[in-house]
Design a protein around this motif. Structure first.
Motif, PDB file in Angstrom:
ATOM      1  N   THR A 233       0.765  -1.017   0.080  1.00 50.33           N
ATOM      2  CA  THR A 233       0.069  -0.064   0.117  1.00 50.33           C
ATOM      3  C   THR A 233       0.909   1.355   0.060  1.00 50.33           C
ATOM      4  O   THR A 233       1.874   1.443   0.836  1.00 50.33           O
ATOM      5  N   PRO A 349       0.824   4.083  -7.430  1.00 45.92           N
ATOM      6  CA  PRO A 349      -0.092   2.943  -7.223  1.00 45.92           C
ATOM      7  C   PRO A 349      -0.444   2.354  -8.792  1.00 45.92           C
ATOM      8  O   PRO A 349      -0.609   2.898  -9.773  1.00 45.92           O
ATOM      9  N   GLN A 410      -0.293  -0.398  -4.437  1.00 43.89           N
ATOM     10  CA  GLN A 410      -1.622  -0.341  -4.513  1.00 43.89           C
ATOM     11  C   GLN A 410      -2.140   1.077  -3.810  1.00 43.89           C
ATOM     12  O   GLN A 410      -1.378   1.492  -2.976  1.00 43.89           O
ATOM     13  N   GLU A 411      -3.338   1.494  -4.266  1.00 47.24           N
ATOM     14  CA  GLU A 411      -3.909   2.821  -3.359  1.00 47.24           C
ATOM     15  C   GLU A 411      -4.204   2.340  -2.059  1.00 47.24           C
ATOM     16  O   GLU A 411      -4.401   1.260  -1.635  1.00 47.24           O
ATOM     17  N   ARG A 412      -4.109   3.419  -1.286  1.00 48.86           N
ATOM     18  CA  ARG A 412      -4.297   3.438   0.246  1.00 48.86           C
ATOM     19  C   ARG A 412      -5.807   3.739   0.150  1.00 48.86           C
ATOM     20  O   ARG A 412      -6.270   4.999   0.037  1.00 48.86           O
ATOM     21  N   THR A 436     -10.103  -3.276   2.485  1.00 51.75           N
ATOM     22  CA  THR A 436      -9.229  -2.103   2.769  1.00 51.75           C
ATOM     23  C   THR A 436      -7.562  -2.489   2.374  1.00 51.75           C
ATOM     24  O   THR A 436      -7.417  -3.866   2.402  1.00 51.75           O
ATOM     25  N   THR A 437      -6.944  -1.679   2.065  1.00 51.19           N
ATOM     26  CA  THR A 437      -5.635  -1.979   1.648  1.00 51.19           C
ATOM     27  C   THR A 437      -4.687  -1.544   2.889  1.00 51.19           C
ATOM     28  O   THR A 437      -3.453  -1.913   2.975  1.00 51.19           O
TER      29      THR A 437
END
Length: 736
Positions: A233, A349, A410-412, A436-437
């Motif tokens: 993340t 990301p 990856q996106e938060r 969620t990440t």
């Protein structure tokens, strides 16, 4: 004798991992030492390219002869000689480390942990050092010895062999004709055994991601809040671990500038790794962007930006360490993926990366120093582009080795499982859920406020995140009925992160649930008329208003009607289909009515319009009331079963005989015709004088012209004319 009461290792240790090592006659025996010094072991074993640590007890300034010995199997000298001056301070014990990768290159390779000093006389001049030949004549200093190395005396780093240690107080040494160097007086003796590693690179790459922020003390502290996954993340830390042998002497020299070894539990700036990779040591670490997309240059992460990383050192797990090797066997690269550093700002990301750690080598080649080397890393490949970069400890028949792993950024984010199009959330079983990440160690608090009851309710719960990224938060409220709304706030230690409305539902996965009720399942309609007999009631059995598509399909797509309807809870809506016409041939057809996954199947019967007569291209006409239905059977104009009578009173049943006399030009009798669909017999009248006809004209016109439907009736007179014409040109199903 060993110092501090330690037990000396047995001679079998000499054979472990080094078949080429041999012991000369003076290795383990000889006269008792006259020097006031002793070693803790008889043999100190380490891996080629690694430091070796030994303990010696001395009373005062002592000189330690390293190497210069003869091997019993080959009878030749080991090719390396140096003298180390030892100065204890405040005690007699000295823990001395020799860096076997740097020894003999002109750089300092000796260090002491604790009190005292140790210096290589080949690097720093030692007063009083004397070398004599067998006749007692002075031979000169270390640089004059043919077997001494000094700076540039070796063709490559120290080879796996046994190197003698001899401690004396008098720095006078004798050089024999075959190049063996020995103390002039009796000395305390031990040995350094340098062995080859079974392999120089571990097979497994350790990769995990951990929480951002906080100090970086050890791998164990990072792992306590970590998750072993390759999807990192944005903003979290990426930790990658590699295990190797033969690199620790070089790494220790770079990290400590000639000081002691890097040991397990320690850490260093990423500059250390950057500087090591910059040397032509055959050690390479690559981080490559593998999905740059079209017309885009891949993101470059080279050694120059590693200074913003942190390097942690740990003990080996795959490769067995030698008994006297104090260095770490595994290193971890810790990367901050936030935008606050040179590496993190390059990581976006959606990007994917491959990480490769390699010890380079080509068969047929071997590492060697330059002709006039300047420092421990001045390899021949530095000045000669035709010489490939080689790892120093590969033989000529060995090729390079590498290991690799991958990671992605990856996106938060937090994504809720159940919500409206406007972003309101649905509570399922008294909790909200989602994915969620964020890492499971993330501390998130959910606060809920409910004002719909007799008095306000407030609750707070910890958001629980599992290893798969699923999270949940308990509302902790009582008495809130479905449909009521609750205020939800999500907070972390930095403050408010999200604020939404939560709708209480019995089933958050299906909060609207539009359903079809009171639906007409079977009905009859006249051809070309509307489907007004079809109706349905749509109910919302969920908690919130919803808008969905209602679809009608008749006869497998022959008639399709679609519309969107909006239905709220406790507000059912009735839908009819007055505007949809039954534009189908007479017959029985299936239909399906569907909305929001709910389906109802039924049947519609399309009947002829008795007021309509169809006229073919030749002017022939027949009433739709006597046309075949969709199944090919003849429609009965008297469904009650009564006989049909023409205007002249003749009975139609009389015209249903197997043969009929014709007054037209085609006198004769036609046989009965069998309907291929249902097997019933039909008779084509050649022209009955009473004008009665129950058998309609063929449904297939003799030309390709379309059939015309007229909106008015045809009288008996017109019917007779049409009948005569049809009877004259259609015989046994053939047009003539």
């Amino acid at each position: 004798m060993p110092a501090d009461g330690a037990t000396a290792s047995d001679a079998s240790g000499l054979d472990r991992g080094a078949t080429s090592a041999a012991i000369d006659a003076d290795a383990l025996g000889g006269a008792p030492a006259q020097a006031n010094a002793s070693f803790s072991r008889e043999i100190y074993e380490t891996t080629a390219g690694a430091p070796v640590e030994f303990t010696v007890l001395v009373e005062g300034e002592t000189y330690l002869l390293v190497g210069g010995n003869r091997l019993s199997d080959s009878g030749t000298s080991v090719g390396f000689t140096d003298v180390i001056r030892l100065n204890p301070a405040g005690g007699s014990r000295m823990d001395v480390t020799l860096n076997t990768r740097v020894a003999g290159t002109g750089a300092e390779y000796v260090s002491v942990s604790g009190d005292g000093e140790a210096t290589s006389c080949s690097v720093s001049s030692c007063p009083g050092l004397s070398f004599n030949d067998e006749n007692g004549d002075n031979f000169g200093g270390l640089s004059d010895l043919s077997t001494a190395t000094g700076a540039g005396g070796l063709s490559r780093p120290l080879a796996p062999e046994r190197y003698r240690l001899a401690a004396v107080e008098d720095p006078t040494f004798t050089v024999t004709g075959d190049g063996v160097v020995s103390p002039a007086a009796s000395a305390a003796r031990s040995n350094v055994l340098v062995v080859e590693s079974e392999r120089y690179l571990g097979e497994e790459v350790d990769l995990f991601t951990t929480m951002p922020g906080g100090s970086i003390d050890s791998v164990s502290s990072l792992r306590s809040d970590s998750l072993e996954r390759s999807a990192v993340t944005k903003g979290d830390r990426l930790v990658i671990g590699f295990e190797a042998a033969g690199i620790w002497g070089a790494l220790s020299h770079v990290a400590n500038d000639g000081g002691g070894p890097v040991t397990a539990g320690g850490n260093a700036s990423g500059e250390v790794l950057r500087d090591l990779l910059a040397e032509e040591e055959g050690i390479d670490l690559r981080i490559e962007h593998t999905n740059p997309g079209r017309n885009r240059e891949p993101t470059r992460i080279d050694a120059s930006v590693l200074e913003d990383a942190t390097v942690l050192f740990e003990s080996p797990e795959e490769i067995e360490a030698a008994s006297a090797d104090p260095s770490a066997g595994r290193f971890y690269l810790v990367i901050d993926t936030s935008d606050d550093n040179a590496i993190g700002e390059r990581l976006d990301p959606g990007e994917e990366y491959r990480v490769t750690f390699e010890l380079a080598g080509e068969r047929g080649e071997r590492y060697r120093f330059a002709d006039d080397p300047d420092g421990p890393f001045d390899a021949a490949s530095v000045e000669d582009d035709s010489t490939p970069e080689q790892f120093p400890y590969f033989a000529t028949d060995e090729a390079g080795v590498s290991v690799e792993t991958t990671f992605s950024i990856q996106e938060r984010y937090i994504e809720y499982d159940h919500h409206t199009d406007d972003g309101e959330l649905f509570a399922d079983g008294g909790e909200i859920t989602g994915t969620t990440t964020l890492l499971p160690a993330t501390e998130l608090n959910a606060e809920f406020t409910y004002d719909g009851g007799d008095r306000p309710q407030l609750s707070e719960s910890t958001v629980s995140i599992d290893d798969d990224g699923n999270f949940s938060a308990d509302l902790g409220l009582s008495g809130a009925p479905p449909g009521d709304r609750v205020l939800f706030e999500l907070r972390d230690d930095s403050g408010l992160r999200d604020s939404r409305t939560v709708i209480i539902t019995a089933d958050a996965a299906d909060p609207h649930r539009l359903r079809l009720t009171n639906t007409t399942t079977n009905f009859t309609v006249t051809r070309e008329e509307s489907l007004s007999s079809l109706s349905t009631t749509i109910r919302n059995v969920g908690a919130v208003e919803d808008r969905r598509k209602l679809s009608l399909d008749v006869a497998d797509g022959e008639i399709v009607e679609e519309r969107y309807v909006t239905v709220g809870p406790d507000a059912p809506r009735n839908e009819t289909f007055d505007g949809v016409d039954a534009d189908l041939e007479p017959g029985t057809y299936p239909y399906t009515l569907a909305i929001d996954g709910d389906r109802i199947n039924g049947t519609v019967i399309v009947e002829d319009d008795p007021a309509v007569t169809r006229i073919d291209s030749d002017g022939n006409g027949t009433s739709e009331a006597s046309e075949p239905d969709g199944n090919g059977s003849v429609s009965d104009s008297n469904p009650g079963g009564e006989e049909s009578t023409t205007d002249n009173g003749s009975d139609s049943a009389e015209n249903s005989t197997s043969s009929t006399t014709s007054d037209g030009p085609n006198n004769g009798t036609e046989p009965a015709e069998t309907n291929a669909t249902d097997g019933t017999e039909s008779v084509d009248d050649a022209g009955s004088g009473n004008g009665s006809e129950n058998n309609p004209p063929s449904q297939t016109p003799p030309t390709d012209e379309p059939t015309t439907f007229l909106p008015f009736g045809i009288g008996t007179r017109e019917t007779l004319v049409g009948t005569v014409v049809v009877g004259a040109i259609h015989i046994l199903g053939h047009w003539v």
